[in-house]
Scaffold this active site. Sequence first.
Site, PDB file in Angstrom:
ATOM      1  N   GLY A   1      48.129  46.328  18.096  1.00  0.00           N
ATOM      2  CA  GLY A   1      47.812  45.003  18.642  1.00  0.00           C
ATOM      3  C   GLY A   1      47.623  44.025  17.491  1.00  0.00           C
TER       4      GLY A   1
ATOM      5  CB  SER B   1      51.367  40.185  17.016  1.00  0.00           C
ATOM      6  OG  SER B   1      50.941  40.327  18.357  1.00  0.00           O
TER       7      SER B   1
ATOM      8  CE1 TYR C   1      37.371  38.403  17.066  1.00  0.00           C
ATOM      9  CE2 TYR C   1      37.428  39.007  19.374  1.00  0.00           C
ATOM     10  CZ  TYR C   1      36.841  38.319  18.326  1.00  0.00           C
ATOM     11  OH  TYR C   1      35.722  37.550  18.544  1.00  0.00           O
TER      12      TYR C   1
ATOM     13  CG  PHE D   1      55.561  45.164  23.703  1.00  0.00           C
ATOM     14  CD1 PHE D   1      56.796  45.399  23.129  1.00  0.00           C
ATOM     15  CD2 PHE D   1      55.374  45.548  25.031  1.00  0.00           C
ATOM     16  CE1 PHE D   1      57.824  45.999  23.837  1.00  0.00           C
ATOM     17  CE2 PHE D   1      56.393  46.151  25.749  1.00  0.00           C
ATOM     18  CZ  PHE D   1      57.614  46.374  25.154  1.00  0.00           C
ATOM     19  CD  GLU D   2      53.436  39.199  20.340  1.00  0.00           C
ATOM     20  OE1 GLU D   2      53.910  38.250  21.004  1.00  0.00           O
ATOM     21  OE2 GLU D   2      52.244  39.546  20.419  1.00  0.00           O
TER      22      GLU D   2
ATOM     23  CB  ALA E   1      44.432  42.178  25.031  1.00  0.00           C
TER      24      ALA E   1
ATOM     25  CE1 TYR F   1      36.368  40.737  29.402  1.00  0.00           C
ATOM     26  CE2 TYR F   1      34.674  42.409  29.135  1.00  0.00           C
ATOM     27  CZ  TYR F   1      35.887  41.862  28.765  1.00  0.00           C
ATOM     28  OH  TYR F   1      36.635  42.469  27.781  1.00  0.00           O
TER      29      TYR F   1
ATOM     30  CB  VAL G   1      40.260  30.309  22.306  1.00  0.00           C
ATOM     31  CG1 VAL G   1      41.539  29.900  23.020  1.00  0.00           C
ATOM     32  CG2 VAL G   1      39.075  29.518  22.834  1.00  0.00           C
ATOM     33  CB  THR G   2      42.762  35.636  22.215  1.00  0.00           C
ATOM     34  OG1 THR G   2      42.201  36.303  23.357  1.00  0.00           O
ATOM     35  CG2 THR G   2      41.840  35.803  21.019  1.00  0.00           C
TER      36      THR G   2
HETATM   37  P1  NAD Z   1      45.390  38.941  22.070  1.00  0.00           P
HETATM   38  O1  NAD Z   1      46.017  38.550  23.369  1.00  0.00           O
HETATM   39  O2  NAD Z   1      45.179  37.886  21.062  1.00  0.00           O
HETATM   40  O3  NAD Z   1      46.248  40.124  21.363  1.00  0.00           O
HETATM   41  C1  NAD Z   1      46.694  41.235  22.096  1.00  0.00           C
HETATM   42  C2  NAD Z   1      47.567  42.097  21.197  1.00  0.00           C
HETATM   43  O4  NAD Z   1      48.014  43.233  21.978  1.00  0.00           O
HETATM   44  C3  NAD Z   1      48.848  41.399  20.696  1.00  0.00           C
HETATM   45  O5  NAD Z   1      49.112  41.816  19.391  1.00  0.00           O
HETATM   46  C4  NAD Z   1      49.930  41.947  21.631  1.00  0.00           C
HETATM   47  O6  NAD Z   1      51.252  41.966  21.078  1.00  0.00           O
HETATM   48  C5  NAD Z   1      49.417  43.371  21.786  1.00  0.00           C
HETATM   49  N1  NAD Z   1      50.001  44.067  22.937  1.00  0.00           N
HETATM   50  C6  NAD Z   1      49.904  43.791  24.253  1.00  0.00           C
HETATM   51  N2  NAD Z   1      50.591  44.714  24.975  1.00  0.00           N
HETATM   52  C7  NAD Z   1      51.121  45.590  24.077  1.00  0.00           C
HETATM   53  C8  NAD Z   1      51.923  46.763  24.186  1.00  0.00           C
HETATM   54  N3  NAD Z   1      52.299  47.259  25.383  1.00  0.00           N
HETATM   55  N4  NAD Z   1      52.303  47.375  23.053  1.00  0.00           N
HETATM   56  C9  NAD Z   1      51.941  46.905  21.828  1.00  0.00           C
HETATM   57  N5  NAD Z   1      51.171  45.815  21.664  1.00  0.00           N
HETATM   58  C10 NAD Z   1      50.770  45.171  22.792  1.00  0.00           C
HETATM   59  O7  NAD Z   1      44.034  39.708  22.449  1.00  0.00           O
HETATM   60  P2  NAD Z   1      42.542  39.687  21.842  1.00  0.00           P
HETATM   61  O8  NAD Z   1      41.734  38.735  22.638  1.00  0.00           O
HETATM   62  O9  NAD Z   1      42.567  39.606  20.360  1.00  0.00           O
HETATM   63  O10 NAD Z   1      42.056  41.148  22.309  1.00  0.00           O
HETATM   64  C11 NAD Z   1      42.095  42.273  21.464  1.00  0.00           C
HETATM   65  C12 NAD Z   1      40.935  43.186  21.828  1.00  0.00           C
HETATM   66  O11 NAD Z   1      39.703  42.505  21.540  1.00  0.00           O
HETATM   67  C13 NAD Z   1      40.880  43.561  23.316  1.00  0.00           C
HETATM   68  O12 NAD Z   1      40.478  44.896  23.447  1.00  0.00           O
HETATM   69  C14 NAD Z   1      39.812  42.638  23.866  1.00  0.00           C
HETATM   70  O13 NAD Z   1      39.171  43.143  25.011  1.00  0.00           O
HETATM   71  C15 NAD Z   1      38.858  42.592  22.669  1.00  0.00           C
HETATM   72  N6  NAD Z   1      37.922  41.441  22.687  1.00  0.00           N
HETATM   73  C16 NAD Z   1      38.375  40.166  22.852  1.00  0.00           C
HETATM   74  C17 NAD Z   1      37.451  39.118  22.907  1.00  0.00           C
HETATM   75  C18 NAD Z   1      37.890  37.683  23.097  1.00  0.00           C
HETATM   76  O14 NAD Z   1      37.047  36.829  23.391  1.00  0.00           O
HETATM   77  N7  NAD Z   1      39.173  37.366  22.924  1.00  0.00           N
HETATM   78  C19 NAD Z   1      36.078  39.382  22.747  1.00  0.00           C
HETATM   79  C20 NAD Z   1      35.659  40.689  22.531  1.00  0.00           C
HETATM   80  C21 NAD Z   1      36.596  41.725  22.516  1.00  0.00           C
END
Ligand code: NAD
Length: 396
Positions: free
Chosen positions: A47, A49, A52, A73-74, A139, A238, A277-278
């Site tokens: 994950g 790209s 986080y 996966f982009e 995610a 959540y 924000v993501t």
């Molecule tokens: P994001 O949407 O920014 O990134 C998701 C990543 O997952 C991307 O790199 C995407 O390419 C990859 N991905 C998705 N499907 C895929 C697949 N099938 N194969 C390979 N890669 C795949 O997400 P984020 O918000 O950074 O979340 C990352 C983690 O952090 C999650 O577990 C989320 O629950 C956790 N988290 C997020 C927050 C928040 O506020 N954003 C807070 C706490 C925890």
Amino acid sequence: MIIKPRIRGFICTTAHPIGCAKNVQDQVNYVRGRPQLTGSSNALIVGCSAGYGLASRISAAFGCGANTIGVSFEKDPTERKTGSAGWYNNAAFDRLASSANLFSHTINDDAFADHTKTAVIEAIRNNLGSIDLLIYSLAAPIRTHPKSDEVFRSSIKPIGQSMSSRTLKLDVLTGNCEVSEIDIDAATDEEIRATTAVMGGEDWEYWIEALSEADVLAPNFRTVAYTYLGNELTWPIYRGGTIGKAKEHLDETCHKLNTRFGQSGCKAFIAVLKAVVTQASTAIPVVPLYFSILFQEMKSEGTHEDCIDHIHRLFQEQLYPEPSRVDDSGRIRMDNFELDEAVQARVAKSWERINSENVHELADVSGFQADFLRLFGFGHPEVNYDAEVSPVPLQG
Ligand code: NAD
């Protein structure tokens, strides 16, 4: 082509290559401006790209000096259509790593699939020998199970009973917004099962299993998966909902990993991160309103962090040498500033009062809006968005 944001709700279907590269460069600069990190030499980020995961890869590479393999996966760009933001982020990361003489290899494929795990193991064997860190930061909305071929789609719903809540309706381009009510039906058992299959810990365990069987885990190997808990305003959607159930499974998996692989030196952790924000977080109803109020309060407190500040702090104070702010369930707590009592008391007060008239006064809507556009490479004052740019940038 001239690339502008094309937006529907909290989805943007275009991304700007130069703006995305600037986002990556800014994060690299941030890490370079901080004290050097120690810890990882060879890291795998699943994950990698965006959000986080990208911040973790940048912290490992430009903070620790680690060689990195990334999986995401982009969508590839074509001459007529832009790629996804994550595709441009990966390209920028690989370029910057190469110019800093850091090994990087990015695999753009489905992390849930066995063939992707095989490709990663081959890349580790051919280039690194072993890895000492795996960050699991997926995610995903969908998973095809590698053993049964069953397709699971995650849903974001409350469990047990339907819910009504206030939410933010925002036109991200103009900043026009209103606070409105939404009703969300309770999840079915099938939706709970599917969300756990996508966002729970099974795939994390499959990764460790495959890497361990291939004998590519270094003796000091550690792995961290990310979770969110939040506060009672977001609990119905959540923590108490389908996604929270999946995250409970992630917690259980962490304990299982320590039992299964602990003897060989593997340490597994869950890190509870703050709201940022993501693409993933803005897809969750109710969350944009809570985030905007929270950011207003955290900024006034001077404790607001974005992905890179937060993950750099995780690496620096909680991952290496050893986690110290750990809760009763053994999770690393990075959400200490978000859950600060004074901040949460003010958030709760604003939540009670907020409406379409006072939303700009009580919530940092413009900060949320800027963060959202930035995810796709838009809103940088230095980038000329009226200039022609190729959606397929030259590599190298
Ligand atoms: P994001 O949407 O920014 O990134 C998701 C990543 O997952 C991307 O790199 C995407 O390419 C990859 N991905 C998705 N499907 C895929 C697949 N099938 N194969 C390979 N890669 C795949 O997400 P984020 O918000 O950074 O979340 C990352 C983690 O952090 C999650 O577990 C989320 O629950 C956790 N988290 C997020 C927050 C928040 O506020 N954003 C807070 C706490 C925890």
